[in-house]
Design a protein around this motif. Structure first.
Motif, PDB file in Angstrom:
ATOM      1  N   ARG A 241       0.699  -0.974   0.034  1.00 39.84           N
ATOM      2  CA  ARG A 241      -0.099   0.032  -0.103  1.00 39.84           C
ATOM      3  C   ARG A 241       0.862   1.297  -0.028  1.00 39.84           C
ATOM      4  O   ARG A 241       0.648   2.222  -0.813  1.00 39.84           O
ATOM      5  N   TYR A 242       1.878   1.438   0.963  1.00 36.38           N
ATOM      6  CA  TYR A 242       2.671   2.423   0.894  1.00 36.38           C
ATOM      7  C   TYR A 242       3.516   2.739  -0.372  1.00 36.38           C
ATOM      8  O   TYR A 242       3.723   3.974  -0.759  1.00 36.38           O
ATOM      9  N   LEU A 243       4.029   1.505  -0.700  1.00 36.72           N
ATOM     10  CA  LEU A 243       4.960   1.637  -2.209  1.00 36.72           C
ATOM     11  C   LEU A 243       4.137   2.250  -3.245  1.00 36.72           C
ATOM     12  O   LEU A 243       4.665   2.980  -4.175  1.00 36.72           O
ATOM     13  N   GLN A 244       2.683   1.702  -3.315  1.00 38.91           N
ATOM     14  CA  GLN A 244       1.745   2.303  -4.429  1.00 38.91           C
ATOM     15  C   GLN A 244       1.616   3.779  -4.055  1.00 38.91           C
ATOM     16  O   GLN A 244       1.553   4.383  -5.088  1.00 38.91           O
ATOM     17  N   LYS A 245       1.498   4.017  -2.978  1.00 44.76           N
ATOM     18  CA  LYS A 245       1.254   5.395  -2.594  1.00 44.76           C
ATOM     19  C   LYS A 245       2.302   6.292  -3.136  1.00 44.76           C
ATOM     20  O   LYS A 245       2.055   7.444  -3.718  1.00 44.76           O
ATOM     21  N   MET A 246       3.520   5.819  -2.808  1.00 43.78           N
ATOM     22  CA  MET A 246       4.988   6.427  -3.137  1.00 43.78           C
ATOM     23  C   MET A 246       4.801   6.688  -4.689  1.00 43.78           C
ATOM     24  O   MET A 246       5.132   7.689  -5.403  1.00 43.78           O
ATOM     25  N   ALA A 247       4.352   5.333  -5.348  1.00 44.58           N
ATOM     26  CA  ALA A 247       4.490   5.472  -6.909  1.00 44.58           C
ATOM     27  C   ALA A 247       3.250   6.416  -7.276  1.00 44.58           C
ATOM     28  O   ALA A 247       3.618   7.126  -8.595  1.00 44.58           O
ATOM     29  N   ASP A 248       2.262   6.553  -6.971  1.00 46.64           N
ATOM     30  CA  ASP A 248       1.061   7.408  -7.326  1.00 46.64           C
ATOM     31  C   ASP A 248       1.403   8.922  -6.944  1.00 46.64           C
ATOM     32  O   ASP A 248       0.584   9.834  -7.583  1.00 46.64           O
ATOM     33  N   ALA A 249       2.298   9.169  -5.954  1.00 44.50           N
ATOM     34  CA  ALA A 249       2.528  10.735  -5.488  1.00 44.50           C
ATOM     35  C   ALA A 249       2.987  11.531  -6.690  1.00 44.50           C
ATOM     36  O   ALA A 249       3.666  11.059  -7.434  1.00 44.50           O
ATOM     37  N   PRO A 250       2.436  12.617  -6.650  1.00 42.46           N
ATOM     38  CA  PRO A 250       2.990  13.922  -7.629  1.00 42.46           C
ATOM     39  C   PRO A 250       4.424  13.876  -7.361  1.00 42.46           C
ATOM     40  O   PRO A 250       4.776  13.994  -6.198  1.00 42.46           O
ATOM     41  N   ALA A 251       5.061  14.071  -8.353  1.00 40.26           N
ATOM     42  CA  ALA A 251       6.632  14.403  -8.607  1.00 40.26           C
ATOM     43  C   ALA A 251       6.721  15.687  -7.685  1.00 40.26           C
ATOM     44  O   ALA A 251       6.285  16.706  -8.560  1.00 40.26           O
ATOM     45  N   GLY A 252       7.301  15.945  -6.634  1.00 40.96           N
ATOM     46  CA  GLY A 252       7.508  17.093  -6.137  1.00 40.96           C
ATOM     47  C   GLY A 252       9.228  17.670  -6.452  1.00 40.96           C
ATOM     48  O   GLY A 252       9.324  17.069  -7.264  1.00 40.96           O
TER      49      GLY A 252
END
Ligand SMILES: [Zn+2]
Length: 451
Positions: free
Chosen positions: A188-199
């Motif tokens: 779940r967390y890795l997917q959240k990181m993958a989906d996060a907008p590139a900051g």
């Protein structure tokens, strides 16, 4: 890179700047000390040089005689252990490492609920920033509060303004159902990181977490490898923290821990293994060849009585971590150096000690893809401002001596992360002490350890 436009910056004049790397990500370390100016705008240092002219609206500060250096990095932490400080011990004193796990840490991670996870992360992050630690590779466990727990850890770090690389310790000690939910939390967390907008500069990253070979069944190793491959990240696990890892493997009829991990495809480049106390020279060579990281946790090893890690034989990719003790990375580096000198095997050379320290920044550069450890134009503006009192000369030749024998958390006046000042000496804590103590007392009570 986002456009910072004409946003006002911060110009630091005449500072004594210690940094460890050039800004190019593939550059080799080149620690140096120079008196110079820095200009910070947005999340990065945008200019470095003598007599920098401020832009209109810039804040200008004269830092003559003040040392600035990159924020420290912790390659292996356990924020979930923060509220164990001062906790009454078990009825029978632990006699070995297995007792320490089964009587202290495993009951603690089963007793942590959402509030205790949040409070542990927040107060641990507050401890970390006051020690000058700006990025933590955290290894989380809370077996009664699994799904969403990494978000709570992230929130705690975020409230203090720090960066983190997070994972959940997958384990089979709670049975298959619990194993599956811990795998799910990593995913779940890795997917959240993958989906996060590139900051501009990433604040958070993830790895796949696992407790240690001796609490992982074969099928679980396969699941972990699947996650690592799917998300293109390494494993973060304990390895050979004393002889227990190998002894349990033998009792179970398994291969030695390193061989098991290798067979499962988990000795991936970029994997992070903590401890490495009970590893042979051949094991060290394998870790080196597979381009994995080995993190020395010297103070924890001594506290748990698991033995002295062969620090003089650690691979090229080595680093230091606190393993749940305080986040004083200068103290951790000192312990690595002292352990290298102890016992007749050393002394560990200054070059070796420097390799451990610089490894933390190399690891963070690799995982975040950002030039941490540099204070040159283009680097993230993550740095510490020390006080004006510098009792002995600091220069390019003796920087390591200052890390080993000079700098202390009480020298830190300010901490910047991503160009934002997240701490100034004297700031109030981000949470009321009575509230934290009530949470800790409730946690201890849930473990049957009323104070
Ligand atoms: Zn650990």
């Amino acid at each position: 890179m986002t456009d910072q436009g004409n946003a006002p910056g911060l110009v630091l004049k005449n500072a004594t700047v210690l940094d460890y790397f050039p800004v190019a990500l593939d550059a080799t370390a080149a620690p140096r000390v120079a008196t110079t100016d820095l200009r910070v705008q947005g999340e990065r240092i945008v200019a470095r040089g003598d007599d920098l002219a401020p832009e209109p609206g810039d804040e200008v500060r004269d830092l003559s005689g003040v040392t600035i250096l990159p924020g420290n990095i912790n390659a292996h932490s356990h924020l979930y252990a923060t509220l164990a400080a001062g906790m009454p011990g078990p009825a029978r004193a632990p006699e070995n490492f297995t007792d320490i796990l089964t009587q202290i840490w495993w009951p603690l991670d089963r007793a942590l609920d959402a509030e205790a996870v949040s409070m542990s992360a927040l107060t641990g992050a507050w401890d970390a920033v006051r020690c000058g630690t700006t990025l933590l590779f955290d290894h989380h466990a809370s077996l009664s509060c699994v799904l969403g727990s990494l978000d709570l850890v992230e929130e705690g770090l975020d409230k203090v303004g720090l960066r983190g690389c997070l994972c959940f310790e997958v384990t089979d000690r709670g049975g298959k159902g619990q194993r599956d939910v811990t795998v799910q939390e990593n995913e779940r967390y890795l997917q959240k990181m993958a989906d996060a907008p590139a900051g501009e500069v990433p604040r958070f990253r993830g790895l796949v977490g696992a407790h240690a070979s001796f609490t992982l069944e074969e099928r679980t190793l396969e699941l972990l490898e699947g996650l690592c491959s799917r998300y293109g990240v390494g494993l973060h696990a304990h390895l050979a923290e004393g002889a227990t890892d190998r002894e349990v493997s033998r009792d179970r009829g398994w291969a030695d821990p390193l061989e098991r991990l290798a067979s499962a495809g988990l000795l991936r480049p970029g994997s992070v293994f903590a401890h490495g106390v009970d590893l042979s020279p051949l094991d060290m060579a394998t870790i080196e060849e597979r381009r994995c990281w080995l993190v020395h946790c010297g103070r924890s090893n001594m506290n748990n009585g698991v033995g002295r890690a062969p620090v003089d034989r650690f691979p090229e990719r080595c680093a230091v971590g606190t393993d749940g003790l305080d986040d004083n990375l200068w103290g951790e580096l000192r312990t690595t150096f002292f352990r290298g000198n102890e016992g007749g095997r050393g002394p560990l050379s200054h070059a070796d000690a420097a390799r451990f320290w610089l490894g933390n920044f190399r690891l963070a550069r690799e995982v975040f893809g950002e030039p941490f450890g540099s204070l040159d134009a283009g680097a993230p503006a993550d740095f510490l401002v020390l006080d004006r009192f510098q009792k002995t000369p600091l220069n390019t030749d003796n920087w390591l001596g200052h890390l080993l024998f000079d700098f202390h958390p009480w020298d830190i006046q300010e901490v910047f992360v991503g160009g934002r000042r997240v701490y100034r000496n004297g700031d109030a804590a981000p949470v009321d002490g009575a509230t934290v103590r009530a949470t800790a007392a409730r946690l201890w009570e849930a473990m049957g350890r009323e104070s």
